[in-house]
Design a protein around this motif. Sequence first.
Motif: not given
Length: 692
Positions: A208-237
């Motif tokens: 049986a096929m799969d595209v990945s080997d491991v079942a993970y408990d979380a996927f992280l960005a900068n160590g968290k499952q969700s992060i908020t970065l500063p910025g305001k409308p019109g900003d190029k980030v």
Amino acid sequence: MKHFLLLLLFLTAAHARIVEYDLEVAEQSWTPGGKVKAVRALTLNGGIPGPTLRFREGDTARIRVHNRLKGEETSIHWHGLILPNAQDGVPHVTTPPIKPGTTHTFEFPLVHSGTYWYHSHTGLQEQVGIYGSIVIEPKNGEPVRADRDHVVVLSDWTTESPEEVMRTLMRGSDWYALKKGSMQSLIGAAKAGALKEFWERERSRMPAMDVSDVAYDAFLANGKQSITLPGKPGDKVRLRVINAAASTYFYLHSATGPLKIVAADGPAVEPLSVNRLLMGMAETYDVIVTIPPGGQWEVRATAQDGSGHASILLGSGELHSPAEIPRPDNYRMDSHLMAAMDDMDDDDMPGMKMDGDTGMKMDHPKMKMAKAGEPERPLSPYSKLRSRESTAFKASLPRRSMELRLTGDMERYIWSFNGKTMAEDGVIKIKKGEVLRLELINDTMMHHPIHLHGHFFRVLEGQGSRTPLKHTVDVPPMGKRTIEFEANEYGDWLFHCHLLYHMHAGMARVFSYEEQGPDHVPHMGEHAHDPLYFMLDGSLQSHMSEGMLTVMNSRNDFFGSWDVGWGEEDDTEYEIDLGWKRYFNPNFSTVLGWRFTNMEDAENRAFAGVEYRLPYLIGSSLQIDSEGDARIGLSKALQITDRLGVFAGVEYDTNTEWEWTLGADYILTKQFSLITQYHSEHGFGGGFSFRF
């Protein structure tokens, strides 16, 4: 004149900045938050990921790494940086491991700009937290400017120890597929309208096929499952995105609209807009997004297998999320291959043929459809990337080509180049001054992110002199990539798959410069080890018990098996085998051992035999013993639902004659299942099976 040159040299040295950092590797209990339990982790300066190390092109980096671990070595590799061989940070290969309680000082010039990262190259430490980011600003500023600049380190997180993950993969367990909802079954195939494909796969002897080997408990960005970065409308980030995951490809996509790629693996590229960006492990991309008005906008990193995601939020207000990326259809193999067709010519499709390994025809209608439009699950955009300047090598340089086939076995978890692990064939000799062209041909049904230490290579996708430079390249399933690099360094440099568990299982080599002398032998350290793993599998039922204790490495099993019955007999009957099995490929093994038994008309004896996998994944075996008797057997297991499976076996022995069994099991946890079984010698009963 001499005095003037000395003065110039002094003034140049005086203006070169030395930028210093201290990194402390320590152990602590850590969680990314949410419902994920705290487990043992390795942190850098108390956090995961480690701090961002910022420099300017032309600086000299001086980084002290302090190992605060108890009884455990560590290391730091500076991924993607061109630096002296002794500073590369691979234990034993280039740099001594950092012993517990000691400090190692790295010092090297920063000769190029871009987004890079660092991580441990010791054991499986990268999985548990030893990674961080590097930003090197160009001397003359970024060619594409942005209003804001943020580093985003993507990673995957498991509450299991990585050693247990590796052992689970080595035993061929289906637990991770079940945990993340990608277990294949007969009922699942029927619901997906894929019964024909299900039986075709079984007929071609493909698991049986799969595209990945491991079942993970979380996927992280900068160590968290969700992060908020500063910025305001019109900003190029500018988001400097680094895939520091151990074994997860990510699709990067944004509610703000297309992502504008402005750098890949460090060097700047001509701006390229894409709707979805596939990032292999160890790749880095700088992308620019513009924050629209009216709310908070999500940039999402979705795991390639669809089992989860990490979120990067920009702005404030009502949340706007990007459209979901469809999960892969694991019942239809062509869905794994269609994206590969999108950016390859017919001549670049080495593995696309109908045989027992691939089961796919080149003229399959869906193969043609894949080339007609953009897939929903695209590959990396290498064919569209353009360097901002020529990357061509001098025409006068000598050139040499080499074919490297990416080979592996998901069931046994052997990963290799040209069918051999690093322990079996670990060194590739190269000559200083040559241009080496590598044809990377993927003979497996998995993506592989291939990384070369200490060099940039050109990814040849038809861009001519504007071919982009990278340090890591994704080679898709049954696909091919062609790369070339100038051998302009010295020493020994690691080359490996950056899926951590594949590298650990043997998918690595060392490029060794011949200029070190004919007697030079690279020290490959732990990367050439072939460790042993202990497995215990069996059942305890009301009428019988059977199972096996195994000590295994990549190609050898040293085992003790038992079959004990107390159901229909007045006395307990047993058969115990002690032996050695040699694994050659998924379809063929040999076995040699000694059998102890108290069964009627039988006696202890030596035996030798072969095991061969037939179409429809039917196991067969033939043994000849020291008493002149023969034993032949057939067995088959079939998954009915995600958790319910059935199994059957029949055996004929010229001494004890016929024996057969039929049963079912229901998976409860990773370690335990319920089981019921009828055995022709022991009768009917039930109980539980176990896996440790």
